[in-house]
Design a protein around this motif. Structure first.
Motif, PDB file in Angstrom:
ATOM      1  N   VAL A   1       0.839  -1.202   0.000  1.00  0.00           N
ATOM      2  CA  VAL A   1       0.000   0.000   0.000  1.00  0.00           C
ATOM      3  C   VAL A   1       0.873   1.251   0.000  1.00  0.00           C
ATOM      4  O   VAL A   1       0.586   2.230  -0.699  1.00  0.00           O
ATOM      5  CB  VAL A   1      -0.962  -0.001   1.207  1.00  0.00           C
ATOM      6  CG1 VAL A   1      -1.739   1.310   1.282  1.00  0.00           C
ATOM      7  CG2 VAL A   1      -1.929  -1.168   1.119  1.00  0.00           C
ATOM      8  N   ARG A   2       1.969   1.223   0.745  1.00  0.00           N
ATOM      9  CA  ARG A   2       2.871   2.379   0.770  1.00  0.00           C
ATOM     10  C   ARG A   2       3.518   2.594  -0.603  1.00  0.00           C
ATOM     11  O   ARG A   2       3.672   3.732  -1.062  1.00  0.00           O
ATOM     12  CB  ARG A   2       3.934   2.191   1.850  1.00  0.00           C
ATOM     13  CG  ARG A   2       3.344   2.082   3.245  1.00  0.00           C
ATOM     14  CD  ARG A   2       4.401   1.852   4.294  1.00  0.00           C
ATOM     15  NE  ARG A   2       5.131   3.085   4.604  1.00  0.00           N
ATOM     16  CZ  ARG A   2       6.163   3.138   5.415  1.00  0.00           C
ATOM     17  NH1 ARG A   2       6.639   2.013   5.970  1.00  0.00           N
ATOM     18  NH2 ARG A   2       6.764   4.280   5.661  1.00  0.00           N
ATOM     19  N   ARG A   3       3.886   1.509  -1.260  1.00  0.00           N
ATOM     20  CA  ARG A   3       4.443   1.627  -2.622  1.00  0.00           C
ATOM     21  C   ARG A   3       3.404   2.179  -3.588  1.00  0.00           C
ATOM     22  O   ARG A   3       3.709   2.991  -4.469  1.00  0.00           O
ATOM     23  CB  ARG A   3       4.948   0.268  -3.109  1.00  0.00           C
ATOM     24  CG  ARG A   3       6.236  -0.203  -2.447  1.00  0.00           C
ATOM     25  CD  ARG A   3       6.842  -1.372  -3.212  1.00  0.00           C
ATOM     26  NE  ARG A   3       5.969  -2.545  -3.202  1.00  0.00           N
ATOM     27  CZ  ARG A   3       6.011  -3.499  -2.274  1.00  0.00           C
ATOM     28  NH1 ARG A   3       6.879  -3.420  -1.269  1.00  0.00           N
ATOM     29  NH2 ARG A   3       5.200  -4.537  -2.346  1.00  0.00           N
ATOM     30  N   GLU A   4       2.160   1.749  -3.408  1.00  0.00           N
ATOM     31  CA  GLU A   4       1.089   2.229  -4.275  1.00  0.00           C
ATOM     32  C   GLU A   4       0.835   3.715  -4.068  1.00  0.00           C
ATOM     33  O   GLU A   4       0.571   4.449  -5.025  1.00  0.00           O
ATOM     34  CB  GLU A   4      -0.192   1.423  -4.030  1.00  0.00           C
ATOM     35  CG  GLU A   4      -1.224   1.581  -5.119  1.00  0.00           C
ATOM     36  CD  GLU A   4      -2.351   0.571  -4.985  1.00  0.00           C
ATOM     37  OE1 GLU A   4      -2.736  -0.011  -6.012  1.00  0.00           O
ATOM     38  OE2 GLU A   4      -2.849   0.369  -3.866  1.00  0.00           O
ATOM     39  N   ALA A   5       0.927   4.191  -2.815  1.00  0.00           N
ATOM     40  CA  ALA A   5       0.777   5.623  -2.548  1.00  0.00           C
ATOM     41  C   ALA A   5       1.858   6.411  -3.285  1.00  0.00           C
ATOM     42  O   ALA A   5       1.583   7.464  -3.883  1.00  0.00           O
ATOM     43  CB  ALA A   5       0.874   5.882  -1.042  1.00  0.00           C
ATOM     44  N   LYS A   6       3.076   5.907  -3.267  1.00  0.00           N
ATOM     45  CA  LYS A   6       4.167   6.558  -4.000  1.00  0.00           C
ATOM     46  C   LYS A   6       3.880   6.579  -5.492  1.00  0.00           C
ATOM     47  O   LYS A   6       4.096   7.590  -6.179  1.00  0.00           O
ATOM     48  CB  LYS A   6       5.485   5.829  -3.716  1.00  0.00           C
ATOM     49  CG  LYS A   6       6.699   6.431  -4.405  1.00  0.00           C
ATOM     50  CD  LYS A   6       7.968   5.677  -4.035  1.00  0.00           C
ATOM     51  CE  LYS A   6       9.196   6.284  -4.709  1.00  0.00           C
ATOM     52  NZ  LYS A   6      10.436   5.559  -4.328  1.00  0.00           N
ATOM     53  N   GLN A   7       3.362   5.476  -5.999  1.00  0.00           N
ATOM     54  CA  GLN A   7       3.038   5.382  -7.423  1.00  0.00           C
ATOM     55  C   GLN A   7       2.005   6.430  -7.820  1.00  0.00           C
ATOM     56  O   GLN A   7       2.134   7.088  -8.860  1.00  0.00           O
ATOM     57  CB  GLN A   7       2.521   3.979  -7.753  1.00  0.00           C
ATOM     58  CG  GLN A   7       2.109   3.783  -9.210  1.00  0.00           C
ATOM     59  CD  GLN A   7       1.486   2.416  -9.447  1.00  0.00           C
ATOM     60  OE1 GLN A   7       1.746   1.455  -8.703  1.00  0.00           O
ATOM     61  NE2 GLN A   7       0.645   2.327 -10.465  1.00  0.00           N
ATOM     62  N   VAL A   8       0.972   6.599  -6.993  1.00  0.00           N
ATOM     63  CA  VAL A   8      -0.062   7.592  -7.297  1.00  0.00           C
ATOM     64  C   VAL A   8       0.538   8.999  -7.354  1.00  0.00           C
ATOM     65  O   VAL A   8       0.240   9.784  -8.260  1.00  0.00           O
ATOM     66  CB  VAL A   8      -1.206   7.543  -6.264  1.00  0.00           C
ATOM     67  CG1 VAL A   8      -2.210   8.671  -6.512  1.00  0.00           C
ATOM     68  CG2 VAL A   8      -1.912   6.195  -6.314  1.00  0.00           C
ATOM     69  N   LEU A   9       1.410   9.320  -6.394  1.00  0.00           N
ATOM     70  CA  LEU A   9       2.039  10.638  -6.385  1.00  0.00           C
ATOM     71  C   LEU A   9       2.871  10.858  -7.646  1.00  0.00           C
ATOM     72  O   LEU A   9       2.835  11.951  -8.252  1.00  0.00           O
ATOM     73  CB  LEU A   9       2.914  10.807  -5.142  1.00  0.00           C
ATOM     74  CG  LEU A   9       2.202  10.866  -3.799  1.00  0.00           C
ATOM     75  CD1 LEU A   9       3.215  11.038  -2.669  1.00  0.00           C
ATOM     76  CD2 LEU A   9       1.174  11.988  -3.747  1.00  0.00           C
ATOM     77  N   LEU A  10       3.610   9.837  -8.056  1.00  0.00           N
ATOM     78  CA  LEU A  10       4.419   9.974  -9.267  1.00  0.00           C
ATOM     79  C   LEU A  10       3.537  10.121 -10.502  1.00  0.00           C
ATOM     80  O   LEU A  10       3.855  10.894 -11.419  1.00  0.00           O
ATOM     81  CB  LEU A  10       5.353   8.767  -9.402  1.00  0.00           C
ATOM     82  CG  LEU A  10       6.454   8.673  -8.330  1.00  0.00           C
ATOM     83  CD1 LEU A  10       7.234   7.362  -8.479  1.00  0.00           C
ATOM     84  CD2 LEU A  10       7.399   9.869  -8.401  1.00  0.00           C
ATOM     85  N   GLU A  11       2.425   9.406 -10.523  1.00  0.00           N
ATOM     86  CA  GLU A  11       1.476   9.552 -11.640  1.00  0.00           C
ATOM     87  C   GLU A  11       0.919  10.969 -11.707  1.00  0.00           C
ATOM     88  O   GLU A  11       0.640  11.502 -12.792  1.00  0.00           O
ATOM     89  CB  GLU A  11       0.333   8.551 -11.486  1.00  0.00           C
ATOM     90  CG  GLU A  11       0.722   7.110 -11.748  1.00  0.00           C
ATOM     91  CD  GLU A  11      -0.412   6.142 -11.449  1.00  0.00           C
ATOM     92  OE1 GLU A  11      -1.537   6.597 -11.136  1.00  0.00           O
ATOM     93  OE2 GLU A  11      -0.165   4.916 -11.514  1.00  0.00           O
ATOM     94  N   LYS A  12       0.737  11.591 -10.554  1.00  0.00           N
ATOM     95  CA  LYS A  12       0.229  12.963 -10.505  1.00  0.00           C
ATOM     96  C   LYS A  12       1.349  13.989 -10.699  1.00  0.00           C
ATOM     97  O   LYS A  12       1.118  15.189 -10.614  1.00  0.00           O
ATOM     98  CB  LYS A  12      -0.482  13.216  -9.167  1.00  0.00           C
ATOM     99  CG  LYS A  12      -1.804  12.463  -9.026  1.00  0.00           C
ATOM    100  CD  LYS A  12      -2.460  12.753  -7.672  1.00  0.00           C
ATOM    101  CE  LYS A  12      -3.790  12.023  -7.542  1.00  0.00           C
ATOM    102  NZ  LYS A  12      -4.849  12.610  -8.393  1.00  0.00           N
ATOM    103  N   ARG A  13       2.577  13.486 -10.912  1.00  0.00           N
ATOM    104  CA  ARG A  13       3.759  14.322 -11.162  1.00  0.00           C
ATOM    105  C   ARG A  13       4.163  15.160  -9.943  1.00  0.00           C
ATOM    106  O   ARG A  13       4.610  16.296 -10.072  1.00  0.00           O
ATOM    107  CB  ARG A  13       3.562  15.212 -12.393  1.00  0.00           C
ATOM    108  CG  ARG A  13       3.435  14.407 -13.687  1.00  0.00           C
ATOM    109  CD  ARG A  13       3.324  15.244 -14.930  1.00  0.00           C
ATOM    110  NE  ARG A  13       2.094  16.034 -14.927  1.00  0.00           N
ATOM    111  CZ  ARG A  13       2.074  17.349 -14.900  1.00  0.00           C
ATOM    112  NH1 ARG A  13       3.198  18.046 -14.821  1.00  0.00           N
ATOM    113  NH2 ARG A  13       0.926  17.996 -14.935  1.00  0.00           N
TER     114      ARG A  13
END
Length: 372
Positions: A187-199
């Motif tokens: 879940v923590r990795r996924e949160a990071k992924q979302v932030l990177l997707e949002k730039r």
């Protein structure tokens, strides 16, 4: 009910703190027909789960404050508790008003920097205005630095990027891992992924070395920030999402023998404060080994109020048991990550279940009021 009814008639429960735990306790006391008073420094319940969105959307803050008096009437008193006198069974307010109790529920929560928290003696109109003023600062800034990458910082960065995708947003965090350590690694990795997707730009493993000297919550073009690793960056607006602490000011001096190192109150399995049978701690100020969450505060309130009633009726007290962590992070109104009982949830499910409305409907319904 015989003697039990007589005992109940002699009860007056004092609830200190009107956050999620305090309001849940007051509602349950009201349903049980017990005499009680709810005390809080503000005049309205703050649904601070939605505080970060109130920082980026003009007019949203109005929905996050729900007046206590409309729900609890004269059973609500506004004021700051400065002392608990367990011998006389009273609490003393800042204006020297004394309130008597037979049972005390301490629900003082945690404190932290604005905008995540608004723990100030103020009217809700003043609070709403402060959030609306911050929205203007966010709108004026071309770049924003969010300091702190725990769950609050992660949500703050996502809210800004969702509402203003063209702004530069940098999230700076002292650790490598983002969000709450109680979340599963996936879940923590996924949160990071979302932030990177949002730039969102990430600066991890670094601290701001001159934070105390910098302006926060106000736009100042090209403010220079330096980290402990020597990184330098310029930003227009700094938002601080670090430094949450247990709000122990009301009881620290009076209950010093029952304090944990972080200022929380040591409690037994019944949520009774160590050394007392008629004093309970609920929510973030209870020394319970679990994440500080509104969900847990409401569970504590049910156990504490139930145990007050059980003790008066001579019944066995109920124990509180922590379970697997359930936690949802709203990453803007259109996305989110989280887990239920330790199992990672689909992002769309979190977005639909929490992110769209941030559970505001639930608080307004429980307070028996209509959203503006």
């Amino acid at each position: 009910m015989g003697g039990g009814a007589s005992a109940l008639e002699d009860v007056h429960v004092l609830v200190v703190g009107g956050g999620f735990g305090g309001v849940a306790a007051a509602q349950q006391l009201q349903s049980a027909g017990l005499s009680f008073t709810l005390v809080d420094m503000r005049d309205a319940f703050h649904h601070n789960v939605a505080a970060l969105r109130a920082s980026v959307q003009q007019g949203f803050a109005q929905r996050t404050f729900i007046p206590y008096a409309q729900t609890f009437g004269q059973r609500f008193v506004q004021g700051r508790v400065v002392r608990v006198d367990t011998e006389r069974q009273t609490v003393v307010l800042e204006d020297r008003t004394e309130l008597q109790y037979s049972h005390l529920l301490l629900c003082t929560g945690t404190d932290g920097p604005f905008p995540g928290k608004f723990n100030t003696v103020a009217s809700y109109q003043t609070a709403v205005q402060r959030y609306d003023d911050l929205v203007k600062e966010v709108q004026e800034a071309e770049s924003v630095l969010v300091v702190g990458g725990g769950s609050t910082g992660v949500e703050m960065a996502a809210e800004i990027k969702t509402e203003y995708p063209d702004k530069k947003v940098v999230l700076l965090h002292a650790r490598i891992g983002l969000a709450d350590p109680e979340l599963t690694p996936s879940v923590r990795r996924e949160a990071k992924q979302v932030l990177l997707e949002k730039r969102v730009q990430l600066l991890l493993g670094q601290k701001v070395s001159n934070l105390s000297q910098l302006p926060v919550n106000v736009t100042r073009r090209n403010t220079q920030v330096t980290t402990d690793k020597g990184t330098k960056l310029n930003t227009d607006l700094i938002l601080c999402c670090t430094g949450s602490r247990v709000n122990s000011d009301a009881y620290a001096a009076s209950l010093s023998g029952s304090l944990a190192e972080d200022g929380a109150l040591k409690v037994n399995q019944h949520l009774q404060v160590q050394g007392f049978s008629n004093v309970y701690a609920v929510g973030d100020c209870a020394n319970v080994d679990e994440p500080k969450m509104a969900y847990h505060a409401a569970l504590h309130a049910a156990v504490a109020v139930g145990n007050i009633v059980n003790s008066l009726r001579g019944k066995e007290l109920t124990s509180y048991h922590t379970g697997n962590v359930t936690m949802l992070l709203a990453l803007g109104r259109d996305d989110g990550v989280g887990q239920f009982a330790g199992v990672r949830l689909p992002r769309l499910l979190v977005a639909l279940g929490k992110s769209r409305d941030l559970l505001l409907w639930k608080s307004w319904r429980e307070m028996k009021q209509r959203q503006p």
